[in-house]
Design a protein around this motif. Structure first.
Motif, short mmCIF file in Angstrom:
data_model
loop_
_atom_site.label_atom_id
_atom_site.label_comp_id
_atom_site.label_asym_id
_atom_site.label_seq_id
_atom_site.Cartn_x
_atom_site.Cartn_y
_atom_site.Cartn_z
N THR A 129 0.82 -1.21 0.00
CA THR A 129 0.00 0.00 0.00
C THR A 129 0.85 1.26 0.00
O THR A 129 0.32 2.35 -0.18
CB THR A 129 -0.90 0.02 1.25
N THR A 130 2.16 1.11 0.19
CA THR A 130 3.01 2.29 0.36
C THR A 130 3.06 3.14 -0.90
O THR A 130 3.10 4.36 -0.83
CB THR A 130 4.42 1.85 0.77
N TYR A 131 3.03 2.47 -2.08
CA TYR A 131 3.09 3.23 -3.34
C TYR A 131 1.90 4.17 -3.44
O TYR A 131 2.04 5.35 -3.76
CB TYR A 131 3.12 2.27 -4.53
N GLY A 132 0.72 3.61 -3.18
CA GLY A 132 -0.49 4.43 -3.28
C GLY A 132 -0.45 5.59 -2.30
O GLY A 132 -0.84 6.71 -2.64
N ILE A 133 0.04 5.32 -1.09
CA ILE A 133 0.09 6.39 -0.08
C ILE A 133 1.08 7.47 -0.51
O ILE A 133 0.82 8.66 -0.38
CB ILE A 133 0.45 5.80 1.30
N GLY A 134 2.23 7.05 -1.07
CA GLY A 134 3.20 8.02 -1.55
C GLY A 134 2.63 8.90 -2.64
O GLY A 134 2.80 10.12 -2.64
N ASN A 135 1.92 8.28 -3.57
CA ASN A 135 1.32 9.05 -4.66
C ASN A 135 0.25 9.98 -4.15
O ASN A 135 0.10 11.10 -4.65
CB ASN A 135 0.74 8.10 -5.71
N VAL B 69 9.55 13.51 17.21
CA VAL B 69 9.16 14.44 16.14
C VAL B 69 9.84 14.04 14.83
O VAL B 69 9.20 13.96 13.78
CB VAL B 69 9.52 15.89 16.53
N PHE B 70 11.13 13.76 14.88
CA PHE B 70 11.83 13.42 13.64
C PHE B 70 11.50 12.00 13.18
O PHE B 70 11.61 11.69 12.00
CB PHE B 70 13.33 13.65 13.80
N ASP B 71 11.07 11.17 14.13
CA ASP B 71 10.56 9.84 13.77
C ASP B 71 9.31 9.98 12.90
O ASP B 71 9.17 9.30 11.87
CB ASP B 71 10.22 9.09 15.06
N VAL B 72 8.42 10.89 13.29
CA VAL B 72 7.21 11.13 12.50
C VAL B 72 7.58 11.69 11.13
O VAL B 72 6.99 11.34 10.11
CB VAL B 72 6.25 12.07 13.26
N GLU B 73 8.60 12.55 11.10
CA GLU B 73 9.07 13.09 9.82
C GLU B 73 9.49 11.95 8.89
O GLU B 73 9.14 11.93 7.71
CB GLU B 73 10.23 14.05 10.05
N VAL B 74 10.23 10.98 9.44
CA VAL B 74 10.67 9.85 8.64
C VAL B 74 9.48 9.09 8.07
O VAL B 74 9.47 8.69 6.90
CB VAL B 74 11.56 8.91 9.49
N ILE B 75 8.42 8.94 8.90
CA ILE B 75 7.24 8.22 8.42
C ILE B 75 6.59 8.94 7.26
O ILE B 75 6.14 8.31 6.31
CB ILE B 75 6.26 8.02 9.60
N PHE B 76 6.58 10.29 7.30
CA PHE B 76 5.99 11.02 6.19
C PHE B 76 6.87 10.94 4.95
O PHE B 76 6.38 10.98 3.82
CB PHE B 76 5.77 12.48 6.58
N LEU B 77 8.17 10.85 5.14
CA LEU B 77 9.06 10.83 3.98
C LEU B 77 9.19 9.44 3.37
O LEU B 77 9.56 9.31 2.21
CB LEU B 77 10.46 11.34 4.39
N TYR B 78 8.85 8.42 4.14
CA TYR B 78 9.05 7.05 3.66
C TYR B 78 8.21 6.71 2.42
O TYR B 78 8.76 6.16 1.45
CB TYR B 78 8.83 6.09 4.85
N PRO B 79 6.90 7.07 2.36
CA PRO B 79 6.16 6.81 1.12
C PRO B 79 6.72 7.59 -0.07
O PRO B 79 6.71 7.10 -1.20
CB PRO B 79 4.74 7.26 1.44
N TRP B 80 7.22 8.80 0.20
CA TRP B 80 7.83 9.58 -0.87
C TRP B 80 9.08 8.88 -1.40
O TRP B 80 9.32 8.80 -2.61
CB TRP B 80 8.17 10.98 -0.38
N ALA B 81 9.89 8.35 -0.48
CA ALA B 81 11.12 7.68 -0.89
C ALA B 81 10.81 6.44 -1.72
O ALA B 81 11.52 6.13 -2.68
CB ALA B 81 11.94 7.30 0.34
#
Lengths: 180, 118
Positions: A129-135, B69-81
């Protein structure tokens, strides 16, 4: 996803472990053991998420709850006064009232579970599901994504402000008065 | 998808078996002759001072809060990565804005002396 026998067996093992660790959290006489047993319970929940094919939520569970919240909990426990005393560590207060609350909550949950018309989905091959969430994060929901960083910034500034109230600005070197 | 997680399950099971087995066999077969010296806390050969469970300085808690706080930042950046190539330049710029806003917070914490140890 859960209709194969192996998956069902795995679910029951994970569920039993989770409930066991949760019971350890509740019943341990020593609050330090409770805090560490929380790791097991939260990891078990992560396992349930994986069985439900929610891999991103499972990752968040491990990174944030096991890695972050439990660390905070253990620090909070370690900051507690009289941590070594078993007498004040994890007392059972008001078992009668507690039992009543547990029974009531359990009845409500059981009622909700039995009354809900559960929708039985046919098993499909679910991808990560990570791809969809990233998009979605950097597509439709890009504004909430950026606002989340502002919320985090506010939390960070708040944490620093609240915990460092007593510190004078570092102009003079008279900072060594009683801060441990 | 469940099969991709199966190796992790096997690893966990083997780890639990090995550790649990060693502790159990040790407990069942090992001799037990406790003495005062054996019961002491181990402090790298030095005579132990104080208790094993001392209270921490509140400063550790602030550091732990910053970590979360930076742990949460990593979670937000992980789908982007994960979707880095697909999201391209737009994703990169947005993620850099995200990181930039939080860097302001890091600089603020730094300036306020939250990272100092005294």
């Amino acid at each position: 996803m859960l209709n194969s026998l192996a998956a069902q067996a795995i679910f029951y093992v994970i569920a039993a472990l989770t409930v066991g660790f949760a019971a350890l959290v509740a019943f341990s006489r020593n609050i330090v053991y409770s805090a560490f047993a929380l790791v097991g319970a939260l990891m078990g929940v992560a396992g349930v998420y994986i069985l439900l094919a929610a891999d991103f939520v499972a990752m968040v569970q491990v990174l944030l709850y096991v890695g972050g919240i439990v660390v905070l909990t253990i620090f909070a426990v370690m900051l507690t006064q009289g941590i070594g005393d078993l007498a004040v560590s994890n007392r059972a207060v008001g078992p009668g009232a507690g039992l009543a609350v547990v029974a009531l909550a359990g009845a409500v949950m059981l009622y909700a579970t039995l009354r809900t018309p559960w929708h039985l989905a046919t098993a499909v091959a679910v991808a990560s599901t990570t791809y969809g969430i990233g998009n979605a994060f950097l597509g439709v929901y890009v504004l909430p994504f950026e606002i989340a960083s502002l919320v985090l910034l506010a939390a960070l500034v708040g944490a620093v402000t609240i915990s460092r109230q007593d510190t004078p600005p570092p102009a003079d070197g008279a900072a060594e008065k009683g801060r441990s | 998808m469940l099969l991709t997680w199966f190796p992790i399950l096997v690893t966990l099971a083997v780890a639990a078996l090995v550790v649990g087995g060693m502790v159990t066999i040790n407990r069942l077969t090992g001799p037990r002759r406790p003495s005062k010296i054996k019961g002491e806390e181990f402090e790298c050969g030095n005579p132990p001072t104080g208790q094993a469970w001392g209270r921490f300085s509140v400063h550790f808690y602030l550091t732990a809060l910053l970590f979360v706080v930076f742990d949460v930042e990593v979670i937000f950046l992980y789908p982007w990565a994960v979707e880095l190539r697909h999201l391209g330049m737009f994703g990169l710029v947005e993620a850099l804005i995200f990181i930039g806003i939080l860097t302001v917070g890091l600089v603020y914490a730094w300036q306020r002396g939250a990272l100092d140890w005294n």
